[in-house]
Motif scaffolding. Structure first.
Motif, PDB file in Angstrom:
ATOM      1  N   VAL A  85       0.878  -1.251   0.014  1.00 54.54           N
ATOM      2  CA  VAL A  85       0.055   0.103   0.083  1.00 54.54           C
ATOM      3  C   VAL A  85       0.950   1.276   0.205  1.00 54.54           C
ATOM      4  CG1 VAL A  85      -2.020  -0.846   1.025  1.00 54.54           C
ATOM      5  CG2 VAL A  85      -0.102  -0.357   2.534  1.00 54.54           C
ATOM      6  N   SER A  86       2.040   1.164   1.026  1.00 56.39           N
ATOM      7  CA  SER A  86       2.935   2.382   0.796  1.00 56.39           C
ATOM      8  C   SER A  86       3.400   2.816  -0.386  1.00 56.39           C
ATOM      9  CB  SER A  86       3.974   2.374   1.863  1.00 56.39           C
ATOM     10  OG  SER A  86       4.640   3.510   1.691  1.00 56.39           O
ATOM     11  N   VAL A  87       4.015   1.836  -1.169  1.00 61.43           N
ATOM     12  CA  VAL A  87       4.700   1.854  -2.737  1.00 61.43           C
ATOM     13  C   VAL A  87       3.440   1.943  -3.410  1.00 61.43           C
ATOM     14  CG1 VAL A  87       6.078   0.554  -4.134  1.00 61.43           C
ATOM     15  CG2 VAL A  87       6.409  -0.046  -1.857  1.00 61.43           C
ATOM     16  N   GLN A  88       2.474   1.552  -3.433  1.00 58.14           N
ATOM     17  CA  GLN A  88       1.224   1.797  -4.048  1.00 58.14           C
ATOM     18  C   GLN A  88       0.994   3.188  -4.243  1.00 58.14           C
ATOM     19  OE1 GLN A  88      -2.394  -0.572  -4.477  1.00 58.14           O
ATOM     20  NE2 GLN A  88      -3.241   1.222  -3.183  1.00 58.14           N
ATOM     21  N   ALA A  89       0.929   4.105  -2.869  1.00 60.66           N
ATOM     22  CA  ALA A  89       0.897   5.263  -2.842  1.00 60.66           C
ATOM     23  C   ALA A  89       1.789   6.130  -3.558  1.00 60.66           C
ATOM     24  CB  ALA A  89       0.928   5.645  -1.168  1.00 60.66           C
ATOM     25  N   GLN A  90       3.145   5.718  -3.485  1.00 61.69           N
ATOM     26  CA  GLN A  90       4.285   6.468  -4.213  1.00 61.69           C
ATOM     27  C   GLN A  90       3.861   6.336  -5.642  1.00 61.69           C
ATOM     28  OE1 GLN A  90       7.667   4.248  -3.144  1.00 61.69           O
ATOM     29  NE2 GLN A  90       8.145   5.586  -1.231  1.00 61.69           N
ATOM     30  N   ILE A  91       3.674   5.341  -6.230  1.00 59.10           N
ATOM     31  CA  ILE A  91       3.431   4.922  -7.516  1.00 59.10           C
ATOM     32  C   ILE A  91       2.144   5.945  -8.145  1.00 59.10           C
ATOM     33  CG2 ILE A  91       2.903   3.473  -9.630  1.00 59.10           C
ATOM     34  CD1 ILE A  91       5.814   3.301  -8.444  1.00 59.10           C
ATOM     35  N   LEU A  92       1.174   5.873  -7.324  1.00 60.86           N
ATOM     36  CA  LEU A  92       0.006   6.606  -7.809  1.00 60.86           C
ATOM     37  C   LEU A  92       0.176   8.243  -7.754  1.00 60.86           C
ATOM     38  CD1 LEU A  92      -2.935   4.730  -6.123  1.00 60.86           C
ATOM     39  CD2 LEU A  92      -2.260   4.694  -8.614  1.00 60.86           C
ATOM     40  N   ASN A  93       0.986   8.734  -6.784  1.00 62.04           N
ATOM     41  CA  ASN A  93       1.452  10.106  -6.593  1.00 62.04           C
ATOM     42  C   ASN A  93       2.298  10.617  -7.880  1.00 62.04           C
ATOM     43  OD1 ASN A  93      -0.248  10.574  -4.216  1.00 62.04           O
ATOM     44  ND2 ASN A  93       1.309  10.570  -3.136  1.00 62.04           N
ATOM     45  N   LEU A  94       3.348   9.482  -8.152  1.00 63.28           N
ATOM     46  CA  LEU A  94       4.356   9.637  -9.270  1.00 63.28           C
ATOM     47  C   LEU A  94       3.451  10.040 -10.647  1.00 63.28           C
ATOM     48  CD1 LEU A  94       6.751   9.900 -10.458  1.00 63.28           C
ATOM     49  CD2 LEU A  94       6.993   7.540 -10.685  1.00 63.28           C
ATOM     50  N   LEU A  95       2.398   8.962 -10.966  1.00 62.91           N
ATOM     51  CA  LEU A  95       1.713   9.256 -12.017  1.00 62.91           C
ATOM     52  C   LEU A  95       0.907  10.447 -12.020  1.00 62.91           C
ATOM     53  CD1 LEU A  95       0.498   5.597 -12.022  1.00 62.91           C
ATOM     54  CD2 LEU A  95       1.942   6.566 -13.768  1.00 62.91           C
ATOM     55  N   LYS A  96       0.353  11.022 -10.745  1.00 64.84           N
ATOM     56  CA  LYS A  96      -0.437  12.289 -11.040  1.00 64.84           C
ATOM     57  C   LYS A  96       0.660  13.247 -11.235  1.00 64.84           C
ATOM     58  CE  LYS A  96      -4.534  11.602  -8.013  1.00 64.84           C
ATOM     59  NZ  LYS A  96      -5.270  12.883  -8.860  1.00 64.84           N
ATOM     60  N   ASP A  97       1.787  13.424 -10.738  1.00 62.01           N
ATOM     61  CA  ASP A  97       2.718  14.567 -10.929  1.00 62.01           C
ATOM     62  C   ASP A  97       3.185  14.620 -12.208  1.00 62.01           C
ATOM     63  OD1 ASP A  97       2.401  15.054  -8.203  1.00 62.01           O
ATOM     64  OD2 ASP A  97       4.246  14.163  -7.399  1.00 62.01           O
ATOM     65  N   LEU A  98       3.361  13.343 -12.812  1.00 61.11           N
ATOM     66  CA  LEU A  98       3.985  13.197 -14.266  1.00 61.11           C
ATOM     67  C   LEU A  98       2.950  13.803 -15.255  1.00 61.11           C
ATOM     68  CD1 LEU A  98       5.643   9.605 -14.192  1.00 61.11           C
ATOM     69  CD2 LEU A  98       6.711  11.889 -14.550  1.00 61.11           C
ATOM     70  N   GLN A  99       1.591  13.474 -14.985  1.00 64.52           N
ATOM     71  CA  GLN A  99       0.527  13.903 -15.856  1.00 64.52           C
ATOM     72  C   GLN A  99       0.663  15.383 -15.681  1.00 64.52           C
ATOM     73  OE1 GLN A  99      -3.813  12.944 -14.707  1.00 64.52           O
ATOM     74  NE2 GLN A  99      -3.994  12.284 -16.929  1.00 64.52           N
ATOM     75  N   ALA A 100       0.544  15.969 -14.678  1.00 66.93           N
ATOM     76  CA  ALA A 100       0.485  17.467 -14.372  1.00 66.93           C
ATOM     77  C   ALA A 100       1.313  18.286 -14.895  1.00 66.93           C
ATOM     78  CB  ALA A 100       0.281  17.818 -12.815  1.00 66.93           C
ATOM     79  N   ALA A 101       2.758  17.457 -14.956  1.00 69.06           N
ATOM     80  CA  ALA A 101       3.839  18.346 -15.595  1.00 69.06           C
ATOM     81  C   ALA A 101       3.842  17.759 -16.782  1.00 69.06           C
ATOM     82  CB  ALA A 101       5.182  17.837 -14.821  1.00 69.06           C
ATOM     83  N   LEU A 102       3.422  17.107 -17.612  1.00 74.71           N
ATOM     84  CA  LEU A 102       3.788  16.734 -18.940  1.00 74.71           C
ATOM     85  C   LEU A 102       2.823  16.576 -19.758  1.00 74.71           C
ATOM     86  CD1 LEU A 102       6.354  13.695 -18.208  1.00 74.71           C
ATOM     87  CD2 LEU A 102       7.082  15.968 -18.487  1.00 74.71           C
ATOM     88  N   GLY A 103       1.549  16.713 -19.194  1.00 75.52           N
ATOM     89  CA  GLY A 103       0.323  16.786 -20.006  1.00 75.52           C
ATOM     90  C   GLY A 103      -0.089  15.526 -20.362  1.00 75.52           C
ATOM     91  N   LEU A 104       0.265  14.497 -19.741  1.00 75.98           N
ATOM     92  CA  LEU A 104      -0.057  12.999 -20.296  1.00 75.98           C
ATOM     93  C   LEU A 104      -1.532  12.543 -20.219  1.00 75.98           C
ATOM     94  CD1 LEU A 104       3.068  11.280 -18.675  1.00 75.98           C
ATOM     95  CD2 LEU A 104       2.778  11.516 -20.874  1.00 75.98           C
ATOM     96  N   THR A 105      -2.125  11.964 -21.059  1.00 75.88           N
ATOM     97  CA  THR A 105      -3.241  11.221 -20.966  1.00 75.88           C
ATOM     98  C   THR A 105      -3.150   9.721 -20.543  1.00 75.88           C
ATOM     99  OG1 THR A 105      -3.830  12.796 -22.804  1.00 75.88           O
ATOM    100  CG2 THR A 105      -5.525  10.900 -22.412  1.00 75.88           C
TER     101      THR A 105
END
Length: 616
Positions: free
Chosen positions: A487-507
């Motif tokens: 669950v903690s590693v899951q939280a890291q990955i989900l937050n990373l994906l959100k940050d990447l989407q916001a910064a890079l405009g990913l879909t």
């Protein structure tokens, strides 16, 4: 009350040629008769090592260097047996292992022999421990398979593991463990590989069997939702040490240790406030370079229009018969640029097949996939040559299993750089880009020279994300990207994906069976059942007003770590995915497709054709 199992000051060391590592450091805990003790912690905390020590199946590099494991027969008047004093391969330990103490392993497909039938494997313990004849073993195996919910126990005797779903394989493992009616069942992550509805069914089954037999359960898990719904007592491990223990009520309602409080905050919940982020135990340090925002566009970046996929059964082809499996049936959906569409459903609902069609890994039997790279929508199936090469660059895939999706013979640098090499990026640029990508996903550039086995599961998933980002894609397809993670590693990955989407405009198109994860990640959600979309809506609308009975069953099956929201096991009894059992107006006859109808702005649900016409 005398404990069934009492572990006292247990210490286990792993030795290698270069160094030693302490996996358990003075562990003490008790499993009471007829109760379930949940052993909680992340990967590497010592949970599975504890289970292996109890069964004396530790790897050769591990040794019990201190402590005792005392097993007392329920109702017995004799002295307890010290398991640590028994030879691991001696007759005393063999009598306990599989007889009085049984174990369910995490991944049923790798723990069942592909060369033997289910009947042979379930009945083996009975024949070994009691000397039963083949006929006697088959009769008792059939009863055991019926007790764990096999729909056709007689047929299952002659079935091989690859012919069963994940849920039935796990039921076979449970039947194998319980055929000798053990006093203690050690269940090591028994539902991690299962979708949420199958998980709920397996948890309900374990609870029923415990009530019937009076056995004790040592439940090893990192899922606090499972703990809240199954455990009587809880013990929390952190880096080989016990940091908190008590009854479920005490531990979950009044968590005392900072580690446990952090674990609770890392779990996705349905009641999270808008904009609230998960809190991983160890936040990853990522460096995402700014990128110019993508040019605004009209219309979706990806459109799936009436896509179907039919597979011919291999046995039917050989016999010259027309046996067909319809994996995807007339699916339509659209993803807006810079947004996230969540695709939800159980295993076998068609989610992964649809994502492979979008990737052009397999061809649809009907319908089309349209992708707009900025010059207007184009049919993906019609692309060829340079256009197809450009599409491969624009749409990348992040796989479910971070272990099998990375080549163990390649260094991380080679893995991350491989897409760039294929697409002709110069070597010097590849090397710099690989270092930038490692920083972007929160890993050290020094890791580029190492091999995948040197990384944890969460780190491997970051490497998979780095590889997917190597060609600066416009869209990522994420197939269960965190289902195999703590669950903690899951939280890291989900937050990373959100940050990447916001910064890079990913879909993103994210595929998952866990609605809590989808709630955290997605903007809009489509729910799949038996190859069809049965409900589609914006996230807030779907969770506020789920209309379809299948969607409601998925929501009811997500285990919540709060004791105030227990699982409704009756809601996932098995009929939730049967269209003929759905109530009106959603019921579908055998060959009926039904039709999608809008019940509020942006909220569509599949109804029976006659009901849909009346609603229209």
């Amino acid at each position: 009350m005398t404990s069934l199992l009492s572990i006292r000051d247990l210490t286990i060391d792993f030795r290698t040629d270069r160094q030693s590592f302490r996996a358990l450091d003075g562990l003490s805990l008790d499993v009471a008769p007829g109760r379930t003790l949940a052993l909680v912690g992340e990967s590497g905390s010592g949970k599975s090592v504890t289970a292996q020590a109890i069964l004396r199946i530790l790897p050769r590099s591990a040794a019990i260097t201190a402590g005792r494991i005392l097993f007392t027969e329920p109702g017995g008047s004799g002295a307890p047996t010290d398991i640590t004093a028994l030879p691991a391969d001696g007759p005393g330990m063999r009598a306990l292992r599989g007889g009085r103490i049984a174990m369910i392993f995490q991944e049923p497909m790798t723990c069942l022999s592909p060369l033997h039938t289910i009947g042979d494997q379930v009945g083996e313990a009975l024949r070994v421990h009691t000397g039963a004849s083949r006929a006697e073993a088959d009769a008792q195996t059939r009863d055991a398979l019926e007790r764990v919910g096999f729909p056709d126990p007689q047929r299952a005797l002659h079935t091989y593991p690859f012919e069963l779903s994940g849920g039935l394989r796990q039921r076979a493992m449970i039947a194998m463990a319980l055929i000798m009616r053990p006093a203690l069942l050690v269940a090591d992550e028994p539902t991690t590989a299962l979708d949420v509805t199958t998980q709920a069914q397996i948890l309900a089954l374990l609870g029923r069997l415990q009530a019937e037999t009076g056995m004790s359960i040592l439940l090893i898990t990192h899922d606090l939702g499972v703990v809240a719904n199954m455990a009587h007592d809880v013990a929390v491990l952190y880096r080989g040490r016990l940091v908190e223990a008590g009854t479920r009520e005490d531990v979950l309602r009044r968590p005392g240790h900072p580690y446990l409080r952090a674990l609770i905050k890392a779990v996705p919940r349905f009641d999270m406030a808008p904009g609230e982020r998960l809190t991983p135990i160890t936040p990853a340090r990522v460096t995402i370079p700014p990128r110019a925002p993508p040019t605004p566009r009209a219309g979706p970046i990806l459109s799936v229009e009436g896509v179907s996929k039919v597979f011919a059964l291999r046995s039917s082809r050989a016999a010259g018969q027309a046996g067909l499996i319809r994996a995807v049936s007339d699916v339509s959906l659209a993803v807006e640029a810079g947004r996230t569409l969540g695709l939800v459903g159980e295993s076998g609902s068609g989610k992964t097949t649809l994502s492979k069609i979008v990737m052009r890994a397999i061809a649809p039997s009907a319908g089309r996939v349209m992708f707009d790279a900025g010059t207007g929508p184009r049919d993906v199936q019609a692309l060829a040559g340079a256009d197809l090469f450009a599409y491969r660059r624009a749409v990348q895939f992040v796989f479910q299993d971070p272990y099998s999706s990375l080549d163990p013979r390649m260094t991380v640098g080679e893995i991350v750089a491989e897409p760039m090499k294929i697409h002709g990026v110069p070597k010097r640029e590849r090397q710099q880009r690989a270092r930038d990508l490692m920083a972007m996903v929160g890993l050290e550039a020094g890791g580029l020279s190492r091999y995948p086995h040197a990384f944890s599961g969460g780190q491997r998933q970051r490497i998979g994300i780095a590889r997917a980002l190597a060609l600066e894609p416009r869209m990522l397809l994420l197939d269960e990207p965190v289902s195999a993670l703590d669950v903690s590693v899951q939280a890291q990955i989900l937050n990373l994906l959100k940050d990447l989407q916001a910064a890079l405009g990913l879909t993103y198109l994210i595929v998952s069976h866990n609605l809590a994860v989808i709630d955290y990640m997605a903007d809009t959600i489509s729910v799949m059942c038996r190859g069809r979309i049965v409900e589609a809506a914006p996230k807030a609308t779907l969770f506020r007003n789920p209309a379809h009975p299948y969607t409601r069953a998925l929501l009811a099956a997500v285990p919540d770590p709060s004791l105030d929201h227990p699982l409704d096991f009756a809601a996932v009894s098995g009929e939730h995915s049967d269209p003929a059992a759905w109530p009106q107006p959603f019921r579908l006859a055998a060959a009926e497709a039904g039709a999608m109808r809008e019940i509020e702005a942006g909220h569509q649900v599949r109804m029976g054709e006659a009901e849909a016409l009346r609603a229209a």
